[in-house]
Each structure stands twice: as C-alpha cells, then as structure tokens.
Design a protein around this motif. Structure first.
Motif, PDB file in Angstrom:
ATOM      1  N   LYS A 177       2.709  -4.711  21.175  1.00  0.00           N
ATOM      2  CA  LYS A 177       1.239  -4.780  21.117  1.00  0.00           C
ATOM      3  C   LYS A 177       0.797  -5.803  20.087  1.00  0.00           C
ATOM      4  O   LYS A 177       1.423  -5.954  19.044  1.00  0.00           O
ATOM      5  CB  LYS A 177       0.662  -3.415  20.733  1.00  0.00           C
ATOM      6  CG  LYS A 177       0.504  -2.455  21.880  1.00  0.00           C
ATOM      7  CD  LYS A 177      -0.235  -1.218  21.421  1.00  0.00           C
ATOM      8  CE  LYS A 177      -0.324  -0.210  22.565  1.00  0.00           C
ATOM      9  NZ  LYS A 177      -1.019   1.030  22.150  1.00  0.00           N
ATOM     10  N   ILE A 178      -0.299  -6.484  20.428  1.00  0.00           N
ATOM     11  CA  ILE A 178      -0.932  -7.373  19.445  1.00  0.00           C
ATOM     12  C   ILE A 178      -2.426  -7.073  19.413  1.00  0.00           C
ATOM     13  O   ILE A 178      -2.981  -6.585  20.386  1.00  0.00           O
ATOM     14  CB  ILE A 178      -0.694  -8.877  19.762  1.00  0.00           C
ATOM     15  CG1 ILE A 178      -1.196  -9.229  21.181  1.00  0.00           C
ATOM     16  CG2 ILE A 178       0.743  -9.269  19.565  1.00  0.00           C
ATOM     17  CD1 ILE A 178      -1.240 -10.714  21.450  1.00  0.00           C
ATOM     18  N   MET A 179      -3.050  -7.340  18.276  1.00  0.00           N
ATOM     19  CA  MET A 179      -4.492  -7.103  18.113  1.00  0.00           C
ATOM     20  C   MET A 179      -5.214  -8.442  18.147  1.00  0.00           C
ATOM     21  O   MET A 179      -4.834  -9.375  17.430  1.00  0.00           O
ATOM     22  CB  MET A 179      -4.774  -6.419  16.780  1.00  0.00           C
ATOM     23  CG  MET A 179      -4.049  -5.101  16.591  1.00  0.00           C
ATOM     24  SD  MET A 179      -4.727  -3.792  17.621  1.00  0.00           S
ATOM     25  CE  MET A 179      -6.212  -3.392  16.719  1.00  0.00           C
ATOM     26  N   ILE A 180      -6.241  -8.538  19.000  1.00  0.00           N
ATOM     27  CA  ILE A 180      -7.024  -9.781  19.119  1.00  0.00           C
ATOM     28  C   ILE A 180      -8.500  -9.432  18.986  1.00  0.00           C
ATOM     29  O   ILE A 180      -8.968  -8.456  19.564  1.00  0.00           O
ATOM     30  CB  ILE A 180      -6.763 -10.482  20.481  1.00  0.00           C
ATOM     31  CG1 ILE A 180      -5.314 -10.959  20.556  1.00  0.00           C
ATOM     32  CG2 ILE A 180      -7.699 -11.655  20.683  1.00  0.00           C
ATOM     33  CD1 ILE A 180      -4.953 -11.605  21.878  1.00  0.00           C
ATOM     34  N   SER A 181      -9.227 -10.257  18.233  1.00  0.00           N
ATOM     35  CA  SER A 181     -10.671 -10.054  18.091  1.00  0.00           C
ATOM     36  C   SER A 181     -11.409 -10.634  19.295  1.00  0.00           C
ATOM     37  O   SER A 181     -10.789 -11.080  20.255  1.00  0.00           O
ATOM     38  CB  SER A 181     -11.168 -10.693  16.799  1.00  0.00           C
ATOM     39  OG  SER A 181     -10.842 -12.064  16.797  1.00  0.00           O
ATOM     40  N   GLU A 182     -12.729 -10.652  19.232  1.00  0.00           N
ATOM     41  CA  GLU A 182     -13.569 -11.134  20.347  1.00  0.00           C
ATOM     42  C   GLU A 182     -13.207 -12.553  20.748  1.00  0.00           C
ATOM     43  O   GLU A 182     -13.220 -12.903  21.919  1.00  0.00           O
ATOM     44  CB  GLU A 182     -15.044 -11.075  19.927  1.00  0.00           C
ATOM     45  CG  GLU A 182     -16.046 -11.305  21.056  1.00  0.00           C
ATOM     46  CD  GLU A 182     -16.030 -10.227  22.112  1.00  0.00           C
ATOM     47  OE1 GLU A 182     -16.029 -10.595  23.293  1.00  0.00           O
ATOM     48  OE2 GLU A 182     -16.000  -9.036  21.771  1.00  0.00           O
ATOM     49  N   LYS A 183     -12.871 -13.395  19.767  1.00  0.00           N
ATOM     50  CA  LYS A 183     -12.457 -14.777  20.039  1.00  0.00           C
ATOM     51  C   LYS A 183     -11.247 -15.107  19.185  1.00  0.00           C
ATOM     52  O   LYS A 183     -11.091 -14.574  18.087  1.00  0.00           O
ATOM     53  CB  LYS A 183     -13.600 -15.755  19.726  1.00  0.00           C
ATOM     54  CG  LYS A 183     -14.735 -15.692  20.736  1.00  0.00           C
ATOM     55  CD  LYS A 183     -15.778 -16.743  20.423  1.00  0.00           C
ATOM     56  CE  LYS A 183     -16.918 -16.714  21.419  1.00  0.00           C
ATOM     57  NZ  LYS A 183     -16.568 -17.204  22.726  1.00  0.00           N
ATOM     58  N   ILE A 184     -10.388 -16.009  19.700  1.00  0.00           N
ATOM     59  CA  ILE A 184      -9.191 -16.411  18.958  1.00  0.00           C
ATOM     60  C   ILE A 184      -8.837 -17.841  19.332  1.00  0.00           C
ATOM     61  O   ILE A 184      -9.030 -18.260  20.485  1.00  0.00           O
ATOM     62  CB  ILE A 184      -8.002 -15.455  19.243  1.00  0.00           C
ATOM     63  CG1 ILE A 184      -6.823 -15.766  18.312  1.00  0.00           C
ATOM     64  CG2 ILE A 184      -7.594 -15.501  20.708  1.00  0.00           C
ATOM     65  CD1 ILE A 184      -5.720 -14.735  18.330  1.00  0.00           C
ATOM     66  N   SER A 185      -8.372 -18.618  18.362  1.00  0.00           N
ATOM     67  CA  SER A 185      -7.997 -20.004  18.656  1.00  0.00           C
ATOM     68  C   SER A 185      -6.649 -20.015  19.365  1.00  0.00           C
ATOM     69  O   SER A 185      -5.831 -19.091  19.227  1.00  0.00           O
ATOM     70  CB  SER A 185      -7.919 -20.836  17.373  1.00  0.00           C
ATOM     71  OG  SER A 185      -6.801 -20.449  16.607  1.00  0.00           O
TER      72      SER A 185
END
Length: 652
Positions: free
Chosen positions: A71-79
C-alpha cells in the motif's frame, strides 16, 4: 450511490480497458474513456453480462490478491517524480504508462489522485487517499463565533471616495482641523494607512488610503475592512465618471453609503441637480424619500463637518457594529513594507479581540511574535482593542495589503501555518489562476460553479454603454444571471481591471481599447477583456457562450504600436503620419487601428510604410517611420496607431 471506474471493472474482468469499452458499446453502453464512471448497479450488470463463471469466481481471489499488494498513500495531487519514488520505478517508466493511457505529463507536473491510482495499480501497488491536514490547520484560524452577550459596540471604519478635485483630501483635512480646534481627548495625528477622529466622546477610524483602486484591491483579497463609505460629490460639478465608479465599488462591497455634497459655499450651485443625478445612479437621498443620508458640507469653510461625523455615528449605530475585546485578536493588514532598520513592518487594523505585545500571530505568509506596537500618535502601546489601527514589528515576512492576521496559540503553530501558506502560494503561482472567461463559461455553468455572470461595460459614448448594458442584462436565464456591475464611458483602465478581478467579471469594451498599463494588468490578473465595434456581436458572443456553442473565431494578434509625432499633407498621396514605434513592430501588410484618447477612431489597412524615402517591410521598436492609412486622412499628432493581424483559432 457508489460509482466504479471503467479501468477497475476491466481489472476485475481480466481484460484491457479498451476491450471492455468496445464490448460495452456492443451492449449499447457508451463511455468516453477508461477514467469514466459507472453507477454501481450498471457496473454489476456489465460484470454479469461480460464476465465468465471463472472470472466471477476469480474476482474474489483477485480482490484478496489486491489486499495483499503493498500500500502507498497519495494525496489529492502528486508530481510524477514523487509517484515514481513511491512505487520504486523510474520517472521514464511512469511517463510511458501515462502516455499509454492518454495523459501527457512531464517529470515535475502534478497528476490527480485517480490517474496516480491507475498507474500505481498497473505496477502492483494498492493506493489509499491521504487525508490532508491542511483543513485541521485552517480550522485553528477560523474565527470563532462570539457569544452575543460578549459583544460590545466598536468604532466605525470609514473610507472616503469620489471624483478628482471634488474635495476628498480637503474634507479629511477639515475633519481633522475641526477636531483639533475642538481639543477632543486623544488628538488627531496622521497615521500610516489610517487616522482616528474623536467626536462627542466617540471614535471614528478613517482609512487614509482612499480611492477605489485601494478599496477594490483589498476586497480582491477577501478583506472586508470598510464599514461605511463616504462619497464626496462637488455641488458645482455633480456626478462624474469616478463618482459612478466609487458608487459601484461601494455597492459591490455591500457597504452603506453616506453622500457628502461638498463646495456648498460656492455661488450658483444646484444641490437638487446633484440629488437628481444620485437618484439616476440608484441612490435616493432621505430628503426625497430614500434611505441614503446626504449632508451638504463645505470643506473649505468647515461647514456641517460635525453633522457629517454625527451621521457617520448614526449609520454605525444602525449597523450595530460590535466586537468582542476579550478574545484573541483577528484583523486585516492595511499596509506592509520592509524597513531597513526594523525589518518587516505591517500596519494592521484590529477588527475583533485585543492584540497584545508578545502575541504569536500569522499574517499572510508572515509569522512571528509581536515585538512592538505603535499607535496613531506614534507612541508605543501594549494592547490594541477592536477598530484600532497599529503598526506592528516582529513578522518574519512582509504580508500583502488585505491579508488577514490571526493570533494563534504558539510560535510553532504560527510557523507551521505560514509555511503551508508559502507552499500553497508557490503552487498557485505555478498554475494559471482560473478566472471566468467566455471560452470556459459554459463548462462552469454545467458544473454549477457559476450562478451569476458579472460584466463590466465600457464604451465611447453614454448612449452605446446604456444600450449594451440593457441588452446584456436581458440575457439572464434560469441557469445564470447576467449582471452589469459597472458601466462607464472612456478607455478600459486599471481600475476596471481591478474591479473585474475582485468580482470575477468579464470586461466588454465597445469602440474603446484598454490603456497599455491596463492591458498588462489584465494579463497578470487573468481577466477576460473583449472589445467589439458592433453591439449585436457582443450580445451574440455571450449568448453563444452561455449555450456552449461558441464558433471558431478570429483573434487579433497585436504586432506593435506607434505614436504619431507629425502629420504631413502631400498632394496626390493624402495624409502621411510621421511616427515613432513605441512597442513591438509595424508590418507593411498589417491591419491598423487608429486610437485617439482611448477611443477607436478608425479600423482599416495600412497603405504604405516607409523609412525615410524607401519602402519598408517592417519597422521595429525605437525607430521612426512614415505611414499612410487606406482611405483615411483624419490623422492628428498624439494619436496611436496599433498594428495587428487576425489569426484563426478554435475555441476550447
């Protein structure tokens, strides 16, 4: 009802998104792409129709496998770069996958959560959405609701506006002088950004940065500082263009208006004519049965100054201006600068609570402890109550005029919030500010983002302005209301751009052009400025934009500008303009527009372009040239010739 993405359904069925879309089309279900969503019951139906028994059984196993994925955590936007690091892949691999799904992005470009989730799943990673703690930080800055029992009356904050030479400065000087001679307690001293006046034991704060430009630029940043607006009108001159602008700016900010009819000491004045003109602008004075207070004054002789101040206090009483002094301070930055000796210095207006020396504050992108406070008399004070303007020292950065300042628990929290704001500011600067434009109008209407379309109308004559205004307001429909917030005569100025920016409006110019400084400001503020020579064309464009049916159009590409320095009449050749190129370049086959005092006089073609006696293909900035315009000879010194070409583009 929950929704399922096409690509997720394709994964469950063990086929590619492209195959699934093709099979769904045969079933009569049309979707745009792999990112499209299906309602839950619709997705189940597709799964039942297209999935084999094995696939249905294995879908449970696949879900179990997915649960075993890292699992990885990503916010609303990511580069793209950050995503590649999270999934242990090179940026090139991620960009290749993005291209395969039709997303073009560079290594530093941001992608949204849905796209990032798809890419991560392709590389065998499960994704969870990271809950941003920005909201938690901002909630600490939310102005807490005060108990009505804790509220106490506070002094009103007043801005003086009006036309040039109608006596704004004289009136402020007269107010101060009257109160100095009356020897009221506290005295009156000019302060940077604001001054205080005392009458009958009560205080009034005057903002000393009047004028609609400052008024609007603060409102553009969301700062509602002014409680009452005094509009100064000269009794011998009446309502003028800047008076109308001041009225419109006050109305747009929903601020109560008091009209000071100045220069009543002059002979042959007509106060009733002024009141009639005010009524034409929608301000019906109390003498005529309206609700707008008007006071005839003479700034020169000091007549009725006390009456004007008493009316300000009366309006303040009617507005029930109250604040709670027994809480942490909240207010607005009026002015800020970087002082060589003292560092960042901000003049702030305390609007609620009490600001004390030693408080930890956040002001825009600045944070710090209040090291010192200086009041309007230039004296150091230890605390400032509501409606008190003070100069504060101790901030880390220079905030912007109009920024809110808030007192927080401690330095650590102040620094954390200021850092997050700096980060957001950097992100915003990288992206273009989304302002309403005709091209995007229909999309915003569809999303429900736009309920009211604000328009600023400028024209060459009053008749045309009124005609355009009335025609545009008739376009109001069930989805969006068309509202003309300002209509005036003359060139499009910086003031118009700032009003449009603050109100998220479109500017429509009829037979007028933006001045050079306004043009560059419009580009900076991302304000949509449209100029027309035919009224029905402007109406048609907005009507078509509201229906989402704008046709491909020709836009003009400006080449350059030249100022006419001399005019020569030559028999057989007509009138020749001796010009100096002030911007860009002039090209021989260009279309040209002759502008006089901001008004378009003629639009046509260039018939000749010469350097000395030789024909020239083009003349660059800083050079002199001779020009003649096809079938037009009314040229005058000081006129501006604008060269442009028409370029066909497709509307988005």
């Amino acid at each position: 009802m929950s929704k399922t993405r096409v690509y997720k359904l394709a994964q469950k069925l063990g086929i590619s998104s492209k195959e699934l879309i093709e099979q769904m089309e045969t079933l009569g279900i049309n979707v745009n792409n792999h990112m499209s969503t299906l309602e839950d019951d619709e997705a189940k139906l597709v799964f039942e129709l297209l999935g084999s028994a094995d696939e249905k059984d294995n879908s449970i196993n696949r879900e179990e496998e997915e649960n075993c994925m890292p699992k990885i955590m990503i916010s609303e936007k990511i580069s793209v770069q950050d995503l590649s690091k999270l999934i242990n892949k090179t940026s090139a691999e991620v960009i290749t996958k993005l291209i395969q799904i039709g997303v073009m992005a560079t290594i530093n470009q941001e992608i949204d959560f849905d796209v990032a989730e798809l890419i991560a799943l392709e590389f065998g990673y499960e994704v969870e959405k990271e809950v941003s703690n920005d909201d938690n930080e901002d909630s600490l800055l939310e102005v807490e609701v005060d108990d009505p029992n804790d509220l106490q009356p506070r002094p009103p904050i007043v801005t003086v506006m009006g036309h040039v030479d109608h006596g704004k400065t004289s009136l402020l000087d007269a107010i101060r002088q009257t109160n100095v001679t009356a020897k009221e307690a506290g005295g009156i001293t000019q302060h940077i950004g604001a001054s205080e006046v005392h009458i009958n034991g009560k205080k009034i704060v005057f903002l000393d940065t009047p004028g609609h430009e400052a008024f609007t630029s603060m409102r553009a940043r969301g700062a509602q500082v002014t409680d009452i607006s005094i509009i100064v009108v000269a009794a011998d001159d009446g309502i003028m263009p800047q008076t109308i602008e001041a009225i419109n700016h006050s109305k747009a900010a929903n601020v109560p208006i008091i009209v000071a009819i100045n220069k009543i000491d002059k002979p042959n004045i007509n106060v009733d004519r002024v009141k009639q003109e005010l009524a034409d602008q929608g301000l019906l004075v109390e003498d005529w049965g309206g609700d707008v207070i008007s006071v005839p004054v003479s700034a020169l002789k000091g007549q009725n100054i006390d009456t004007l101040l008493e009316m300000v206090l009366l309006v303040a009483e009617m507005e029930e201006l109250k604040a709670n002094p027994n809480r942490k301070a909240v207010g607005t930055v009026i002015e800020a600068q970087l002082d060589k000796g003292r560092g960042p210095v901000a003049t702030v207006l305390v609007q609620n609570g009490t600001l004390k020396v030693g408080d930890s504050i956040v002001a825009g992108i600045g944070h710090g402890k209040v090291r010192a406070m200086i009041n309007h008399l230039g004296k150091r004070i230890k605390e400032a109550t509501p409606s008190t303007p003070v100069e504060i020292l101790g901030l880390s950065d220079v905030p912007q005029s109009g920024d809110q300042f808030v007192v927080v628990e401690n330095d650590k929290l102040a620094r954390s919030i200021a850092d997050k704001r700096k980060e957001k500011l950097r992100e915003e600067q990288m992206k273009a500010t989304q302002k309403v434009s005709l091209d995007e109008l229909f999309k915003q209407m569809e999303k429900g983002e736009l309920k009211e379309l604000n328009i600023v109308v400028k024209g060459d004559v009053q008749g045309s302005v009124q005609a355009v205004k009335q025609s545009l307001e008739k376009l109001t429909n069930d989805e969006v209301a068309v509202k003309v917030i300002h209509a005036g005569v003359g060139a499009i100025t910086e003031s118009d751009i700032m009003l449009a920016s603050a109100s998220n409006a479109i500017i429509i110019g009829f037979n007028v052009r933006p001045v050079t400084s306004a043009q560059s400001l419009a580009e900076k503020e991302k304000v949509d400025v449209r100029t027309y020579r035919i009224i029905y064309k402007a109406i048609e464009d907005i009507q078509a934009a509201m229906k989402g049916m704008l046709d491909p159009e020709y836009i003009e590409e400006e080449l350059g500008k030249a100022e006419i320095r001399a005019v020569f009449k030559i028999s057989g050749a007509g009138t020749i303009a001796g010009c100096y190129v002030t911007q860009g370049k002039i090209v021989r086959n260009a279309k040209v527009r002759l502008v006089r005092d901001g008004i378009v006089i003629h639009d046509g073609n260039l018939s000749s372009l010469k350097r000395f006696k030789d024909d020239a293909k083009e003349v660059a900035y800083g050079y002199e040239c001779g020009m003649s315009i096809e079938n037009f000879n009314d040229l005058k010194e000081g006129d501006i010739i604008e060269a442009y070409t028409m370029k066909e583009i497709e509307r988005k």
